[in-house]
Every structure is written in structure tokens, then in C-alpha cells.
Design a protein around this motif. Structure first.
Motif, PDB file in Angstrom:
ATOM      1  N   ARG A 141      93.244   4.440 -56.091  1.00 32.53           N
ATOM      2  CA  ARG A 141      92.062   4.598 -55.556  1.00 32.53           C
ATOM      3  C   ARG A 141      91.730   3.376 -54.805  1.00 32.53           C
ATOM      4  O   ARG A 141      90.768   3.183 -53.977  1.00 32.53           O
ATOM      5  CB  ARG A 141      90.783   5.110 -56.412  1.00 32.53           C
ATOM      6  CG  ARG A 141      91.051   6.154 -57.049  1.00 32.53           C
ATOM      7  CD  ARG A 141      91.327   7.611 -56.355  1.00 32.53           C
ATOM      8  NE  ARG A 141      90.168   7.930 -55.365  1.00 32.53           N
ATOM      9  CZ  ARG A 141      89.064   8.701 -55.956  1.00 32.53           C
ATOM     10  NH1 ARG A 141      89.301   9.255 -57.226  1.00 32.53           N
ATOM     11  NH2 ARG A 141      88.154   9.026 -55.098  1.00 32.53           N
ATOM     12  N   ASP A 143      91.982   0.162 -51.947  1.00 40.32           N
ATOM     13  CA  ASP A 143      92.756  -0.249 -50.867  1.00 40.32           C
ATOM     14  C   ASP A 143      93.392  -1.370 -50.843  1.00 40.32           C
ATOM     15  O   ASP A 143      92.611  -2.502 -50.939  1.00 40.32           O
ATOM     16  CB  ASP A 143      91.564  -0.007 -49.838  1.00 40.32           C
ATOM     17  CG  ASP A 143      92.346  -0.292 -48.267  1.00 40.32           C
ATOM     18  OD1 ASP A 143      93.285  -1.013 -47.954  1.00 40.32           O
ATOM     19  OD2 ASP A 143      91.729   0.233 -47.500  1.00 40.32           O
ATOM     20  N   ASP A 145      95.195  -3.338 -49.021  1.00 42.90           N
ATOM     21  CA  ASP A 145      94.898  -4.428 -47.893  1.00 42.90           C
ATOM     22  C   ASP A 145      93.719  -4.800 -47.743  1.00 42.90           C
ATOM     23  O   ASP A 145      93.405  -6.202 -47.634  1.00 42.90           O
ATOM     24  CB  ASP A 145      95.029  -3.554 -46.492  1.00 42.90           C
ATOM     25  CG  ASP A 145      96.547  -3.118 -46.190  1.00 42.90           C
ATOM     26  OD1 ASP A 145      97.387  -3.753 -46.902  1.00 42.90           O
ATOM     27  OD2 ASP A 145      96.829  -2.380 -45.537  1.00 42.90           O
ATOM     28  N   ALA A 146      92.593  -4.263 -48.218  1.00 38.24           N
ATOM     29  CA  ALA A 146      91.207  -4.633 -48.282  1.00 38.24           C
ATOM     30  C   ALA A 146      90.987  -5.663 -49.537  1.00 38.24           C
ATOM     31  O   ALA A 146      90.311  -6.690 -49.345  1.00 38.24           O
ATOM     32  CB  ALA A 146      90.211  -3.596 -48.431  1.00 38.24           C
ATOM     33  N   ASN A 166      84.947  -8.595 -46.272  1.00 36.57           N
ATOM     34  CA  ASN A 166      85.098  -7.198 -47.026  1.00 36.57           C
ATOM     35  C   ASN A 166      84.806  -7.284 -48.493  1.00 36.57           C
ATOM     36  O   ASN A 166      84.547  -6.287 -49.123  1.00 36.57           O
ATOM     37  CB  ASN A 166      86.623  -6.825 -47.204  1.00 36.57           C
ATOM     38  CG  ASN A 166      87.279  -6.376 -46.001  1.00 36.57           C
ATOM     39  OD1 ASN A 166      86.182  -5.652 -45.037  1.00 36.57           O
ATOM     40  ND2 ASN A 166      88.568  -6.238 -45.795  1.00 36.57           N
ATOM     41  N   THR A 204      96.083  -2.545 -59.085  1.00 37.62           N
ATOM     42  CA  THR A 204      96.577  -1.290 -58.309  1.00 37.62           C
ATOM     43  C   THR A 204      97.677  -0.397 -59.090  1.00 37.62           C
ATOM     44  O   THR A 204      97.985   0.562 -59.006  1.00 37.62           O
ATOM     45  CB  THR A 204      97.396  -1.981 -56.936  1.00 37.62           C
ATOM     46  OG1 THR A 204      98.359  -2.911 -57.475  1.00 37.62           O
ATOM     47  CG2 THR A 204      96.491  -2.721 -55.869  1.00 37.62           C
ATOM     48  N   VAL A 229      86.855  -1.960 -50.727  1.00 39.67           N
ATOM     49  CA  VAL A 229      88.208  -1.991 -51.687  1.00 39.67           C
ATOM     50  C   VAL A 229      88.312  -0.888 -52.377  1.00 39.67           C
ATOM     51  O   VAL A 229      89.437  -0.197 -52.637  1.00 39.67           O
ATOM     52  CB  VAL A 229      87.952  -3.343 -52.578  1.00 39.67           C
ATOM     53  CG1 VAL A 229      89.196  -3.347 -53.584  1.00 39.67           C
ATOM     54  CG2 VAL A 229      87.919  -4.543 -51.505  1.00 39.67           C
TER      55      VAL A 229
END
Length: 276
Positions: A141, A143, A145-146, A166, A204, A229
Motif C-alpha cells: 500500500r 507508494d 516513489d513518494a 511529499n 515496503t 506515501v
């Protein structure tokens, strides 16, 4: 400098604040001066030092003992090679609480720190409550990249300032004094690139989505409605999957507890002080 050790990794922590007196009507031997064992323990998000809790810490420390600590890879703790995993970080937390003599802990975690708190509650016996900010039950869930955009080298103030984009919903650079303070703290306390990557890998790869029912600790989830995020839907799903979970949406981004600090601190204290 107080440190705990987990399998050769030294972990820096600070213990402060005041223990809360037990209720006068609580059972116990007459004439004793027993105090509540609960301590509030802050668990940092990926990449950030303990400065992120500065908006809540003093208010909490007025009525509770508190523990802040540097995750492996951060600040004054050791930084072994990564990648890390949440199970190991939870074992680090157990080492810190054991070294600090904490019997019962109210865990307050954000992002990766919230995942560590969840894993800790599933595996160890000291967690009395969980307060989770911008946390998901599963790393899928997140992100990626963020998340990566939150990192900046500590020796590059301009990049540190830009990387706040961000972390917040509002433009923090519109408040230059606050932004300057945050950049200064980040230069002293945040992770380097290797430490960030090792912690991000733990975040992650985390997965507790299918076993949340095992975590019966009273839990309140706060989640930034504009979190880039971890989407707010992940926070709602997390609370719904916990047997004793509840959720509050907060205006703000991934560091909503900084962005809306006054309201969040009041709500946090209300949760900590409420009967469970």
C-alpha cells in the motif's frame, strides 16, 4: 549515553518525563506510593530522526514517562548494512524497552514506525496501546516513489527543504522559520542514503494484512487525508482489520501529526488517558 543492544547493534534511546500516579481508588496496599507503569514510546518513520515527535513529546512527557530512540540506521544508533526488516526492528524495540526497564508501553509510531509497533504487539508482551500515524498493514500500500522522495542528503539544505513536499499537504516553505528549524534538525538526526534505503526496504516488504486479527491491543489510527506515501484508505483498512481498532482522518500529509500538531496532540492525550 544510554544504549540497548540487539545482536551486536547498539541502539540509542532517551528516557524522560514523569510516571503517572495511579488512581487513588485503584486496588493496592494501603500507604503505598505505586505509580502507573505505562510509558509512551515513540517509533520514528523511515528516514527521520526523533525530532519528528517534538510537537507531541513535551505535552506527553508532562504526564507520562517517555522513550524516544533512534532506529538502526538513524542518528546515534548503529547503522549495519541493509536491507532491514520490520521483525528485526521490532526486536530492536524490545531490546530498548528491556534496557529502559519499561514494563508496559503505549507505542506511538508513524509510517515505518507504525509497522514496527504492529509487529511488536504481535510478538511481544509489553504493548498496552498502539497509536499509529499514516500506517498500512502491508507494504504494497506504500507508494515507493513518494517514499523515496522524502529522502535528501543531510549536507544539502536546499534538497532537505525540497524533500518536505511529499511529507506535508500544505507548503511548509511558506513558513520559513518552521522549515529552517526542520532542515536543521534533519541535518543532525536523519539517516544517510544507505540507512534510508535499508529502512524503506523494511517498510515496503512488511505484510501483516492477513493476521491483524491476532493483534488485540487497543489501537487508534490517525491518517493524513492527503498522505502521498500511504493513502488514507490504507489507514481505514488497517483500523477495520484490527479487533480493537478505530480511526481518525486528519487534514495533512504523511507527517500529519506535525502539520496538525495541536489537534493531534489533544486527541493523542485523550486516547492515552481514556479507560481501555
Amino acid at each position: 549515553m544510554p544504549t540497548a543492544t540487539n545482536r551486536g547493534v547498539d541502539l540509542y534511546y532517551e528516557l524522560s518525563g514523569e510516571s503517572r500516579p495511579l488512581d487513588d481508588d485503584a486496588p493496592g496496599p494501603a500507604g503505598t506510593s505505586d505509580r502507573a507503569a505505562d510509558t509512551v514510546v515513540f517509533v520514528n518513520p523511515a528516514g527521520y530522526g526523533a525530532w519528528v515527535w517534538g510537537w507531541q513529546h513535551d505535552a506527553v512527557a508532562a504526564g507520562f514517562e517517555t522513550v524516544v530512540w533512534d532506529l538502526r540506521g538513524t542518528g546515534r544508533s548503529d547503522a549495519p548494512d541493509g536491507p532491514y526488516d520490520v521483525r528485526t526492528l521490532a526486536a530492536d524495540l524490545e531490546a530498548v524497552l528491556s534496557a529502559a526497564g519499561v514494563a508496559d508501553a503505549n507505542l506511538v509510531g508513524a509510517g515505518l514506525g507504525g509497522m514496527v509497533a504492529l509487529e511488536y504487539a504481535a510478538r511481544y508482551g509489553r504493548a498496552a496501546t498502539l497509536t499509529l500515524f499514516d500506517t498500512a498493514a502491508s507494504g504494497d500500500r506504500v507508494d515507493a516513489d513518494a517514499l523515496d522522495s522524502l529522502f535528501a542528503p543531510r549536507d544539502d539544505p536546499a534538497a532537505l527543504r525540497a524533500s518536505l513536499r511529499n511529507a506535508f499537504d500544505a507548503d511548509i516553505t511558506a513558513h520559513p522559520d518552521v522549515a529552517d528549524d526542520i532542515v536543521g534538525w534533519r541535518r543532525e538526526e536523519d539517516t544517510d542514503r544507505a540507512g534510508f534505503d535499508a529502512q524503506a526496504a523494511a517498510m515496503t516488504a512488511f505484510d501483516r494484512a492477513d493476521s491483524l486479527y491476532e493483534i488485540t491491543t487497543p489501537t487508534h489510527v490517525f491518517h493524513g487525508e492527503a498522505d502521498a506515501v500511504v493513502p488514507v484508505e490504507a489507514g481505514r483498512d488497517l483500523a477495520a482489520g484490527l479487533p480493537r481498532g478505530s480511526v481518525t482522518a486528519v487534514e495533512g500529509g504523511h507527517l500529519c501529526f506535525v502539520e496538525e500538531s495541536a489537534a493531534v496532540t489533544d486527541a493523542l492525550l485523550g486516547f492515552l488517558e481514556a479507560p481501555k
